[in-house]
Design a protein around this motif. Structure first.
Motif, PDB file in Angstrom:
ATOM      1  N   GLY A 161      -2.705   3.376   5.364  1.00  0.00           N
ATOM      2  CA  GLY A 161      -1.292   3.014   5.462  1.00  0.00           C
ATOM      3  C   GLY A 161      -1.079   1.514   5.415  1.00  0.00           C
ATOM      4  O   GLY A 161      -0.147   1.027   4.744  1.00  0.00           O
ATOM      5  N   ILE A 162      -1.927   0.757   6.089  1.00  0.00           N
ATOM      6  CA  ILE A 162      -1.804  -0.704   6.061  1.00  0.00           C
ATOM      7  C   ILE A 162      -2.151  -1.238   4.671  1.00  0.00           C
ATOM      8  O   ILE A 162      -1.506  -2.170   4.174  1.00  0.00           O
ATOM      9  N   THR A 163      -3.155  -0.650   4.027  1.00  0.00           N
ATOM     10  CA  THR A 163      -3.506  -1.067   2.666  1.00  0.00           C
ATOM     11  C   THR A 163      -2.316  -0.908   1.733  1.00  0.00           C
ATOM     12  O   THR A 163      -2.023  -1.800   0.910  1.00  0.00           O
ATOM     13  N   HIS A 164      -1.615   0.211   1.824  1.00  0.00           N
ATOM     14  CA  HIS A 164      -0.430   0.422   0.990  1.00  0.00           C
ATOM     15  C   HIS A 164       0.629  -0.640   1.273  1.00  0.00           C
ATOM     16  O   HIS A 164       1.281  -1.142   0.355  1.00  0.00           O
ATOM     17  N   GLU A 165       0.803  -0.967   2.552  1.00  0.00           N
ATOM     18  CA  GLU A 165       1.853  -1.901   2.955  1.00  0.00           C
ATOM     19  C   GLU A 165       1.577  -3.320   2.485  1.00  0.00           C
ATOM     20  O   GLU A 165       2.491  -4.022   2.020  1.00  0.00           O
ATOM     21  N   VAL A 166       0.322  -3.784   2.586  1.00  0.00           N
ATOM     22  CA  VAL A 166       0.036  -5.207   2.369  1.00  0.00           C
ATOM     23  C   VAL A 166      -0.550  -5.497   0.995  1.00  0.00           C
ATOM     24  O   VAL A 166      -0.914  -6.638   0.715  1.00  0.00           O
ATOM     25  N   ARG A 167      -0.639  -4.497   0.112  1.00  0.00           N
ATOM     26  CA  ARG A 167      -1.289  -4.734  -1.187  1.00  0.00           C
ATOM     27  C   ARG A 167      -0.715  -5.910  -1.974  1.00  0.00           C
ATOM     28  O   ARG A 167      -1.459  -6.577  -2.691  1.00  0.00           O
ATOM     29  N   PRO A 168       0.601  -6.242  -1.844  1.00  0.00           N
ATOM     30  CA  PRO A 168       1.102  -7.366  -2.647  1.00  0.00           C
ATOM     31  C   PRO A 168       0.477  -8.710  -2.325  1.00  0.00           C
ATOM     32  O   PRO A 168       0.456  -9.608  -3.178  1.00  0.00           O
ATOM     33  N   ASP A 169      -0.052  -8.885  -1.087  1.00  0.00           N
ATOM     34  CA  ASP A 169      -0.578 -10.222  -0.764  1.00  0.00           C
ATOM     35  C   ASP A 169      -1.977 -10.458  -1.318  1.00  0.00           C
ATOM     36  O   ASP A 169      -2.472 -11.586  -1.318  1.00  0.00           O
ATOM     37  N   GLY A 170      -2.642  -9.402  -1.802  1.00  0.00           N
ATOM     38  CA  GLY A 170      -3.912  -9.580  -2.495  1.00  0.00           C
ATOM     39  C   GLY A 170      -5.095  -9.915  -1.626  1.00  0.00           C
ATOM     40  O   GLY A 170      -6.201 -10.144  -2.133  1.00  0.00           O
ATOM     41  N   ARG A 171      -4.945  -9.906  -0.313  1.00  0.00           N
ATOM     42  CA  ARG A 171      -6.063 -10.269   0.565  1.00  0.00           C
ATOM     43  C   ARG A 171      -7.038  -9.115   0.783  1.00  0.00           C
ATOM     44  O   ARG A 171      -8.204  -9.331   1.104  1.00  0.00           O
ATOM     45  N   VAL A 172      -6.558  -7.876   0.665  1.00  0.00           N
ATOM     46  CA  VAL A 172      -7.415  -6.717   0.912  1.00  0.00           C
ATOM     47  C   VAL A 172      -8.196  -6.391  -0.354  1.00  0.00           C
ATOM     48  O   VAL A 172      -7.620  -6.087  -1.392  1.00  0.00           O
ATOM     49  N   ILE A 173      -9.521  -6.439  -0.256  1.00  0.00           N
ATOM     50  CA  ILE A 173     -10.373  -6.236  -1.433  1.00  0.00           C
ATOM     51  C   ILE A 173     -10.928  -4.819  -1.518  1.00  0.00           C
ATOM     52  O   ILE A 173     -11.626  -4.486  -2.480  1.00  0.00           O
TER      53      ILE A 173
END
Length: 310
Positions: A161-173
């Motif tokens: 759920g957090i991955t879906h939320e924050v994907r625009p910032d590009g920090r999650v690899i």
């Protein structure tokens, strides 16, 4: 449908693990009071705690206002793994998955942050999600490098759920999800085939959903509750979903993999044969569970070092 023959599917080591686990956390424990559930779960996790590998430095800190536990090796890692523990959103915490996080840190060399999010029913949905997101934001501010999100069971739901939320910032690899609850159809597949599986039944899953939200049926279209309700799965980072065969949640693996791939992303599904929900705790007493944990560590290591070996 013929019920699965668990005597044939499970080997002696897994069966022995289930029997030992039941002496602490009995079948049907979800019917106990919340205090009793947490007490028996904590005793079970303590009994299976394997200790921390040498060289892992551990500190309890706060990120984003949320209590967390930091695991690091002597050589600083560029990548931070944010880990959300399992427990049906009702039980578990920093102690329940302490040795798991320490071993992931030791074996991959990556920094690991375990998140102690708010539990239901005292803190109903979306409190757990809000804490998960706040902790991610705090980690993002504290460390400059890439972030890998992961979790098991309820924690796998939060990580996704957090991955879906924050994907625009590009920090999650990347994201590594271990027998997660993602919102696959509960009227077919493993939810029906393995409705009476050892360690976790379909009735247990529904009971935890009620405790989490107040009703058995989730809010429609809310990605924070079930990531598979997201109408747009594009732009997600490389994803590895690991499930186990004898588990009503197993169908979440192929459902999520296929949805991510259909949206143009990289996703792999690994299914541990002859294993049960919660088998992270069995990794040192079962060869099958140990091999499953090797797959988990391999996925974290690969995604954390920006490799895709699948």
């Amino acid at each position: 449908m013929t019920p699965p023959d668990y005597d044939s599917l499970l080997d002696d080591e897994v069966s022995a693990y289930i029997a030992r686990s039941a002496t602490y956390f009995p079948p049907g424990a979800v019917s106990l009071s919340i205090e009793e559930q947490r007490a028996v779960y904590d005793r079970m996790c303590a009994a299976f705690h394997a200790g921390r590998p040498e060289g892992v430095v551990v500190r309890d800190l706060v990120y984003g206002g949320v209590s967390c536990r930091l695991y690091e090796m002597a050589t600083a890692s560029e990548v931070t793994v944010v880990y959300y523990h399992g427990g049906g959103f009702v039980v578990g915490g920093l102690e329940s998955h302490d040795d798991v996080c320490a071993e992931i840190c030791a074996r991959t060399g990556l920094r690991v942050v375990s998140v102690d999010y708010a539990l239901a029913p005292e803190h109903p949905f979306p409190a757990c999600y809000n804490d998960a997101l706040a902790a991610y934001t705090g980690v993002r501010e504290a460390f400059a490098g890439p972030i890998l999100l992961m979790g098991d069971s309820a924690g796998g739901n939060l990580a996704s759920g957090i991955t879906h939320e924050v994907r625009p910032d590009g920090r999650v690899i990347g994201q590594v999800l271990i027998y997660p609850e993602l919102g696959a159809d509960r009227h077919k597949g493993s939810f029906v085939e393995h409705a009476h599986a050892p360690e976790l039944t379909a009735a247990d899953v529904v009971a935890y959903r009620v405790l989490r939200f107040g009703v058995a049926d989730p809010p429609a279209g809310d990605t924070r509750y079930f990531p598979l309700q997201d109408k747009d799965l594009s732009g997600l980072p490389p994803t590895v979903v690991l499930t186990v065969e004898c588990d009503p949640l197993a169908s979440n693996g192929p459902a999520y993999r296929d949805a991510v791939r259909a949206a143009g992303g990289q996703a792999e599904w690994i299914n541990g044969k002859g294993l049960v929900h919660g088998c992270l705790r069995a990794r040192h007493c079962s060869a099958r569970a140990g091999a499953f944990f090797d797959e988990i560590v391999g996925a974290v290591d690969a995604l954390g070092h920006r490799r895709w070996p699948y």
